[in-house]
Motif scaffolding. Structure first.
Motif, PDB file in Angstrom:
ATOM      1  N   ILE A 182       0.839  -1.203   0.000  1.00 33.93           N
ATOM      2  CA  ILE A 182       0.000   0.000   0.000  1.00 33.93           C
ATOM      3  C   ILE A 182       0.876   1.256   0.000  1.00 33.93           C
ATOM      4  O   ILE A 182       0.614   2.227  -0.688  1.00 33.93           O
ATOM      5  CB  ILE A 182      -0.948   0.001   1.233  1.00 33.93           C
ATOM      6  CG1 ILE A 182      -1.982  -1.120   1.088  1.00 33.93           C
ATOM      7  CG2 ILE A 182      -1.663   1.337   1.382  1.00 33.93           C
ATOM      8  CD1 ILE A 182      -2.797  -1.373   2.346  1.00 33.93           C
ATOM      9  N   TRP A 183       1.963   1.187   0.745  1.00 39.02           N
ATOM     10  CA  TRP A 183       2.910   2.296   0.871  1.00 39.02           C
ATOM     11  C   TRP A 183       3.456   2.705  -0.501  1.00 39.02           C
ATOM     12  O   TRP A 183       3.662   3.889  -0.768  1.00 39.02           O
ATOM     13  CB  TRP A 183       4.043   1.812   1.776  1.00 39.02           C
ATOM     14  CG  TRP A 183       5.130   2.764   2.064  1.00 39.02           C
ATOM     15  CD1 TRP A 183       5.038   3.899   2.809  1.00 39.02           C
ATOM     16  CD2 TRP A 183       6.503   2.658   1.677  1.00 39.02           C
ATOM     17  NE1 TRP A 183       6.277   4.495   2.908  1.00 39.02           N
ATOM     18  CE2 TRP A 183       7.182   3.759   2.225  1.00 39.02           C
ATOM     19  CE3 TRP A 183       7.219   1.726   0.927  1.00 39.02           C
ATOM     20  CZ2 TRP A 183       8.546   3.964   2.041  1.00 39.02           C
ATOM     21  CZ3 TRP A 183       8.564   1.924   0.746  1.00 39.02           C
ATOM     22  CH2 TRP A 183       9.226   3.033   1.295  1.00 39.02           C
ATOM     23  N   GLY A 184       3.656   1.723  -1.365  1.00 42.22           N
ATOM     24  CA  GLY A 184       4.266   2.020  -2.668  1.00 42.22           C
ATOM     25  C   GLY A 184       3.272   2.338  -3.771  1.00 42.22           C
ATOM     26  O   GLY A 184       3.651   2.798  -4.839  1.00 42.22           O
ATOM     27  N   GLU A 185       1.992   2.058  -3.511  1.00 42.36           N
ATOM     28  CA  GLU A 185       0.985   2.271  -4.567  1.00 42.36           C
ATOM     29  C   GLU A 185       0.493   3.708  -4.579  1.00 42.36           C
ATOM     30  O   GLU A 185       0.534   4.392  -3.559  1.00 42.36           O
ATOM     31  CB  GLU A 185      -0.255   1.416  -4.264  1.00 42.36           C
ATOM     32  CG  GLU A 185      -0.079  -0.061  -4.411  1.00 42.36           C
ATOM     33  CD  GLU A 185      -1.333  -0.789  -3.899  1.00 42.36           C
ATOM     34  OE1 GLU A 185      -2.300  -0.119  -3.484  1.00 42.36           O
ATOM     35  OE2 GLU A 185      -1.315  -2.015  -3.907  1.00 42.36           O
ATOM     36  N   ASP A 186      -0.010   4.120  -5.733  1.00 38.85           N
ATOM     37  CA  ASP A 186      -0.805   5.351  -5.783  1.00 38.85           C
ATOM     38  C   ASP A 186      -1.540   5.406  -7.112  1.00 38.85           C
ATOM     39  O   ASP A 186      -1.004   4.999  -8.139  1.00 38.85           O
ATOM     40  CB  ASP A 186       0.054   6.605  -5.617  1.00 38.85           C
ATOM     41  CG  ASP A 186      -0.761   7.756  -5.039  1.00 38.85           C
ATOM     42  OD1 ASP A 186      -0.604   8.055  -3.849  1.00 38.85           O
ATOM     43  OD2 ASP A 186      -1.601   8.322  -5.766  1.00 38.85           O
ATOM     44  N   GLU A 187      -2.782   5.890  -7.066  1.00 36.75           N
ATOM     45  CA  GLU A 187      -3.560   6.039  -8.289  1.00 36.75           C
ATOM     46  C   GLU A 187      -2.943   7.142  -9.164  1.00 36.75           C
ATOM     47  O   GLU A 187      -3.147   7.174 -10.368  1.00 36.75           O
ATOM     48  CB  GLU A 187      -5.029   6.369  -7.976  1.00 36.75           C
ATOM     49  CG  GLU A 187      -5.838   5.183  -7.465  1.00 36.75           C
ATOM     50  CD  GLU A 187      -5.456   4.727  -6.043  1.00 36.75           C
ATOM     51  OE1 GLU A 187      -4.778   5.487  -5.330  1.00 36.75           O
ATOM     52  OE2 GLU A 187      -5.825   3.600  -5.659  1.00 36.75           O
ATOM     53  N   ILE A 188      -2.193   8.051  -8.535  1.00 31.85           N
ATOM     54  CA  ILE A 188      -1.463   9.082  -9.297  1.00 31.85           C
ATOM     55  C   ILE A 188      -0.070   8.521  -9.580  1.00 31.85           C
ATOM     56  O   ILE A 188       0.728   8.322  -8.658  1.00 31.85           O
ATOM     57  CB  ILE A 188      -1.380  10.412  -8.495  1.00 31.85           C
ATOM     58  CG1 ILE A 188      -2.798  10.964  -8.282  1.00 31.85           C
ATOM     59  CG2 ILE A 188      -0.505  11.422  -9.218  1.00 31.85           C
ATOM     60  CD1 ILE A 188      -2.885  12.136  -7.333  1.00 31.85           C
ATOM     61  N   THR A 189       0.184   8.246 -10.862  1.00 32.31           N
ATOM     62  CA  THR A 189       1.400   7.505 -11.246  1.00 32.31           C
ATOM     63  C   THR A 189       2.689   8.141 -10.723  1.00 32.31           C
ATOM     64  O   THR A 189       3.577   7.436 -10.256  1.00 32.31           O
ATOM     65  CB  THR A 189       1.477   7.412 -12.792  1.00 32.31           C
ATOM     66  OG1 THR A 189       0.168   7.109 -13.257  1.00 32.31           O
ATOM     67  CG2 THR A 189       2.450   6.361 -13.248  1.00 32.31           C
ATOM     68  N   SER A 190       2.798   9.442 -10.775  1.00 30.21           N
ATOM     69  CA  SER A 190       4.069  10.076 -10.381  1.00 30.21           C
ATOM     70  C   SER A 190       4.349   9.931  -8.887  1.00 30.21           C
ATOM     71  O   SER A 190       5.469  10.150  -8.440  1.00 30.21           O
ATOM     72  CB  SER A 190       4.051  11.561 -10.775  1.00 30.21           C
ATOM     73  OG  SER A 190       2.976  12.214 -10.128  1.00 30.21           O
ATOM     74  N   LEU A 191       3.334   9.545  -8.111  1.00 32.79           N
ATOM     75  CA  LEU A 191       3.535   9.368  -6.669  1.00 32.79           C
ATOM     76  C   LEU A 191       3.644   7.902  -6.259  1.00 32.79           C
ATOM     77  O   LEU A 191       3.779   7.596  -5.082  1.00 32.79           O
ATOM     78  CB  LEU A 191       2.395  10.048  -5.887  1.00 32.79           C
ATOM     79  CG  LEU A 191       2.429  11.590  -5.897  1.00 32.79           C
ATOM     80  CD1 LEU A 191       1.190  12.152  -5.234  1.00 32.79           C
ATOM     81  CD2 LEU A 191       3.676  12.127  -5.202  1.00 32.79           C
TER      82      LEU A 191
END
Ligand code: ZN
Length: 312
Positions: free
Chosen positions: A296-305
């Motif tokens: 979860i820490w590494g995921e984000d719906e905003i690709t650059s993040l």
């Protein structure tokens, strides 16, 4: 005779250049620890390992437990810092020679105040950082680190640092922040939103996914950050502090309360459509797995993040 010698010398130089180029290409496929080890083999490998293109990004997040022994729990993580880690960081920073613009810490790495400053001193051109998940950095150290990262444009704040102190330090030293993320384990409160309005006025992208926040904090962000383009609130718990006790607010309620132009900027989960949201609201201990936390820490719906491969 002289000509022959010079020609042999040219061939040798060409071979050396070719070898250097091949080594750099191979090293580009290796992780940070492997390149650091390769640099100790011989002079030519050491030279290749110092190529700036290898060090634009230092990504410690993909290293397995053979590099950072996984702690059994968060308390054990606090005991992980060691002389070995300082030596490793010094060596890597020496090889990178200040060329790094993106730095991603490992989820399990625990840094001391001294190590945190050491890293900041060795990365003066840093534009993006994902802070370590565990740490106990003092306010003074957070300020020192931010003063050394004046080129910073994007930061992921974790529960290892005080988000509020970090924002105050950013306000003093980092004038170019356009992207910010608060990772899981953080609380995004109204005081953070107010501090952001003051200290990161150029902010365009904000991710407060899988965190606990409030309607007031969200309102403040959307109202006062005029350059804001996207706010990721996927899987977050949005509390309505106007009511006594904990009342969770969903997107339908936000649509009712916020102007349409603000709702357009939100990235969210529709009610009941996401297993992560359903599990997140379930406080039964057996439904609180520790496993996926690192992902979860590494995921984000905003690709650059995002900094881990996204689930397909
Ligand atoms: Zn969700």
């Amino acid at each position: 005779m002289k000509k022959m010698k010079s020609s042999a010398g040219n061939v040798r130089n060409t071979n050396n250049d070719l070898m250097h180029e091949i080594l750099v290409k191979i090293f580009l496929c290796l992780n940070v620890v492997d390149v650091a080890v390769a640099s100790l083999v011989c002079k030519s490998w050491n030279k290749a390992s110092r190529e700036p293109s290898l060090w634009n990004k230092i990504d410690l997040s993909t290293l397995g437990s053979y590099c950072f022994r996984k702690p059994l729990n968060k308390i054990e993580a606090y005991r992980h810092s060691s002389l070995k880690m300082t030596q490793f960081l010094k060596h890597v920073l020496d090889l990178s020679n200040g060329s790094t613009t993106c730095l991603i810490f490992n989820f399990y790495v625990y840094l001391t105040n001294e190590q945190f400053i050491l890293v900041a001193q060795g990365t003066p051109k840093l534009k993006r950082v994902v802070l370590p998940e565990t740490g106990d950095f003092s306010r003074g150290v957070v300020e020192t680190v931010m003063s050394l990262w004046s080129c910073l444009e994007s930061i992921t704040i974790t529960s290892g640092v005080s988000g509020y102190y970090t924002l105050l330090a950013i306000g003093k030293y980092c004038n170019n922040i356009t992207e910010m993320k608060f990772s899981q384990g953080c609380y995004f409160e109204e005081k953070h939103a107010v501090a952001m309005a003051k200290h990161t006025p150029k902010l365009k992208i904000l991710s407060i996914r899988t965190v606990a926040t409030s309607v007031k904090a969200l309102f403040c962000v959307l109202r006062f950050l005029e350059h804001l383009e996207k706010v990721n609130i996927c899987h977050s718990l949005i509390m309505d502090t106007a009511y006594p006790g904990t009342v969770f607010v969903d997107i339908r309620e936000l649509r009712r309360r916020f102007p349409a132009s603000s709702v357009e900027k939100l990235l969210y989960c529709e009610r009941g459509s996401c297993l992560r949201c359903i599990n997140g609201r379930d406080t039964t201990p057996s439904r609180q797995p520790d496993g996926p936390y690192e992902d979860i820490w590494g995921e984000d719906e905003i690709t650059s993040l995002a900094h881990l491969p996204q689930p397909s």
